[in-house]
Structure formats: C-alpha cells, structure tokens
Design a protein around this motif. Structure first.
Motif, PDB file in Angstrom:
ATOM      1  N   ALA A 244       1.065  -1.295  -0.069  1.00  0.00           N
ATOM      2  CA  ALA A 244      -0.465  -0.315   0.142  1.00  0.00           C
ATOM      3  C   ALA A 244       1.331   1.486  -0.378  1.00  0.00           C
ATOM      4  O   ALA A 244       1.405   1.643   0.643  1.00  0.00           O
ATOM      5  CB  ALA A 244      -0.904  -0.173   1.195  1.00  0.00           C
ATOM      6  N   ASP A 246       2.178   5.245  -0.211  1.00  0.00           N
ATOM      7  CA  ASP A 246       1.413   6.570   0.411  1.00  0.00           C
ATOM      8  C   ASP A 246       1.894   7.319  -0.312  1.00  0.00           C
ATOM      9  O   ASP A 246       3.046   8.089   0.238  1.00  0.00           O
ATOM     10  CB  ASP A 246       1.470   6.549   2.281  1.00  0.00           C
ATOM     11  CG  ASP A 246       0.753   7.727   2.597  1.00  0.00           C
ATOM     12  OD1 ASP A 246      -0.165   8.707   1.110  1.00  0.00           O
ATOM     13  OD2 ASP A 246       0.462   8.538   3.447  1.00  0.00           O
ATOM     14  N   LEU A 260      -2.536   0.999  -4.234  1.00  0.00           N
ATOM     15  CA  LEU A 260      -3.282   0.804  -3.151  1.00  0.00           C
ATOM     16  C   LEU A 260      -3.889  -1.104  -3.967  1.00  0.00           C
ATOM     17  O   LEU A 260      -5.132  -1.216  -3.948  1.00  0.00           O
ATOM     18  CB  LEU A 260      -4.773   1.358  -2.811  1.00  0.00           C
ATOM     19  CG  LEU A 260      -4.640   2.696  -3.069  1.00  0.00           C
ATOM     20  CD1 LEU A 260      -6.265   3.148  -2.226  1.00  0.00           C
ATOM     21  CD2 LEU A 260      -3.878   2.562  -1.494  1.00  0.00           C
ATOM     22  N   ARG A 290       1.812   1.430   5.421  1.00  0.00           N
ATOM     23  CA  ARG A 290       1.764   2.497   4.181  1.00  0.00           C
ATOM     24  C   ARG A 290       2.787   2.487   3.606  1.00  0.00           C
ATOM     25  O   ARG A 290       3.464   3.657   4.936  1.00  0.00           O
ATOM     26  CB  ARG A 290       0.493   3.564   3.831  1.00  0.00           C
ATOM     27  CG  ARG A 290      -1.325   2.810   4.170  1.00  0.00           C
ATOM     28  CD  ARG A 290      -1.936   4.500   3.875  1.00  0.00           C
ATOM     29  NE  ARG A 290      -3.565   3.969   4.756  1.00  0.00           N
ATOM     30  CZ  ARG A 290      -3.870   3.739   6.094  1.00  0.00           C
ATOM     31  NH1 ARG A 290      -3.238   4.071   6.481  1.00  0.00           N
ATOM     32  NH2 ARG A 290      -5.152   2.818   5.509  1.00  0.00           N
TER      33      ARG A 290
END
Length: 318
Positions: A244, A246, A260, A290
C-alpha cells in the motif's frame, strides 16, 4: 469484521464512473501528446506535457488491467471491448496480458511458482548455491539503473510483441495487436514526422519506467510475504505480500489507485475508482502499513528473500 464481506460493498461497477475514467484518460493522453509535439521547441512546455502523457499512458495500462479483471465496466462484454481498445496504447495484447495476470494472482506469494510474477526474486539459499555467472546476471538484473530503464524498454517494446504464453492464449490477437501498433506509428509519422515519433518514444519509455517502478514496489518491500505450500496463506499473501503506497491522493488518482495493491489482490473485483475509498475506509485495527516515497526508493536495495527471517534483504556483504 469479515474483511471479505467488507470489500464486497466496493465491488459495485458504475458505467458512468468507468466512462469518465476511460474517456478522461484518453483525452489527457492525446492532448498531452499533441501539446508536446506542437510546442516541441519550447522545453518548458514539452517536458511537463510529456510527463503528463507518460502518466496518462500508465493510467491506461491500469484501466486495461481492470478490464482484464472485468472490474471497470458493468458487463463482461464491455470490459472485453474496452480492454482490446486500450491494447495498442498500452503495448500489451489484451487477452494474453489478462490470462498471464490471472496466473500472477493465483501464484501470489508462492515461492514454488515465481514464474508468474513480474520481477524475479531469488532466495538467500539460492543465491549462495548459485554459480558466479548466475549471481552476476542477477546482480545486473536487480540493479535499479538497469531494472527500471532497460526493463521498461525490454518489457513494453520487445517482450510484449510476443509475450510469454502467447501460443497458449492467443497468437492471432498478438499479431493483430502488433499490426495496429505499426499502423498507429505510421499515422503518427504522417501527421507529425520524426519529431512526433521521437517524442512519443521518449515519453512512452518514461511511462514504462514509471510502470516498472510501480510494479516492482507492488511486491518488493522489506516485510512482504513469500512461503511454500502447505504453509502458504493466500489471504496473508494478498494483504501482506502486496504493498500500500502512500504517495498522496493526487498520485493515486493519476495512476488509477494501482498504488493500493493490497486491497486489489484481496478482492480483484473492486474497480479502481473505488479502491481508495475501500482502502482508507478500513478500521484502524485492519489498516495496513503504508509505504511512503523514501521507503519505496530504499526498497530498490532489497534483492533476496530470506526464508529464515521471512523478509526481503539486500545482497550479502562481500
């Protein structure tokens, strides 16, 4: 909480949102390419327009990837048609790409089926057992200054002209796909000459490099997950073995939320335009770790899977 049940509420496809994503990305793709060519003498217009074109090309690839999962539009037929339309612009013949990617999903995290992954990973034990020439090849292969640019050039411009499993999944489609690309390049040359072709090639390569970087990060980070059957847990492989990223809302939008990847591997039926809401709607106790941009860059230094430590590690010290 039943995580499978939670994700199902985000699997509803919406043709209106899909069309906006599909047509809007094409609009940016063509407008940015035209702008870059028209103002090719002005670097301060050429460069941002070219970068925008490269990002739009990556987004088209992600939309084609969604079509392969039948998760962009509402019906199977609509996704199949859209996937084939996208094919010449992504350099990926749709049917073979779709089938190969489904094999990747089926083999996620399985050390005994690494041939289905996009980036090959050796284990520490395999590294110590390998011959010198194999180690040298692998060192070169995993060098980011080779993996990203040369990998992009080879994958999108060479390998996808005849992808793996072509004989199994569709020779005719691959040949037709290649013929359409040639016709498109001839048309671009007729309209914009060598300037148009060079700009298209240069920024298509840039888009390919961004694509390879994102593909690498999807499963290559320190606490990813690999295992062998019967100990392999598909749910852990999907959630922990997929990243994931960020990089911010704007970047997620620009690349259709392929960042994601954990939620996507857990439930591939979630459309890209619902992935962010699904991911960030998770309760805190289920929220994944993340990866921010500095850690993502540092992950390029991770080369081998350590089966004892259960993590990705750099090359051993000399």
């Amino acid at each position: 909480m039943d995580l499978r049940e939670y994700t199902r509420q985000y699997c509803i496809k919406d043709n209106r949102l899909a069309a906006i994503s599909f047509l809007g990305t094409f609009a940016v793709y063509f407008a940015a390419l035209a702008l870059a060519i028209w103002f090719s003498d002005y670097w301060f217009i050429l460069l941002p327009a070219g970068v925008m074109f490269a990002i739009a090309a990556v987004r088209l690839y992600v939309l084609q990837h969604d079509c392969g999962h039948h998760s962009l539009f509402e019906t199977r037929q609509q996704n199949e048609i859209a996937g084939h339309i996208l094919s010449p612009f992504t350099f990926a013949p749709f049917e073979v790409m779709k089938q190969n990617h489904n094999l990747h999903h089926a083999g996620i995290g399985n050390l005994d089926h690494r041939e289905s992954g996009e980036v090959h990973t050796m284990t520490v034990k395999e590294w110590y057992a390998a011959k010198a020439r194999t180690r040298l090849w692998y060192r070169l292969y995993r060098n980011p200054f080779i993996l990203v640019p040369v990998g992009a050039l080879f994958t999108y411009f060479v390998r996808y002209r005849w992808p793996k499993n072509t004989l199994r999944f569709g020779v005719a489609g691959v040949l037709m796909h290649n013929a359409v690309i040639v016709c498109g390049l001839i048309a671009l040359y007729a309209i914009a000459g060598w300037t148009g072709l060079v700009i298209w090639l240069a920024f298509s390569l840039l888009g390919g490099m961004l694509g390879v970087f994102l593909v690498y990060l999807q499963h290559n980070f320190e606490d990813t997950y690999w295992d062998r059957r019967p100990d392999l847990d598909p749910q852990i492989a999907a959630l922990q073995g997929s990243s994931a990223l960020d990089f911010g809302w704007a970047f997620d939008l620009a690349v259709a939320c392929i960042t994601l990847h954990d939620m996507h591997h857990f439930n591939a039926r979630i459309p890209s335009y619902r992935l962010r809401a699904c991911h960030y709607g998770l309760p805190p106790e289920y929220a994944p770790r993340r990866i921010k941009f500095p850690e993502a860059v540092a992950a390029l230094n991770l080369k081998l899977w350590d089966e004892d430590k259960m993590r990705l590690v750099p090359f051993p010290s000399l």
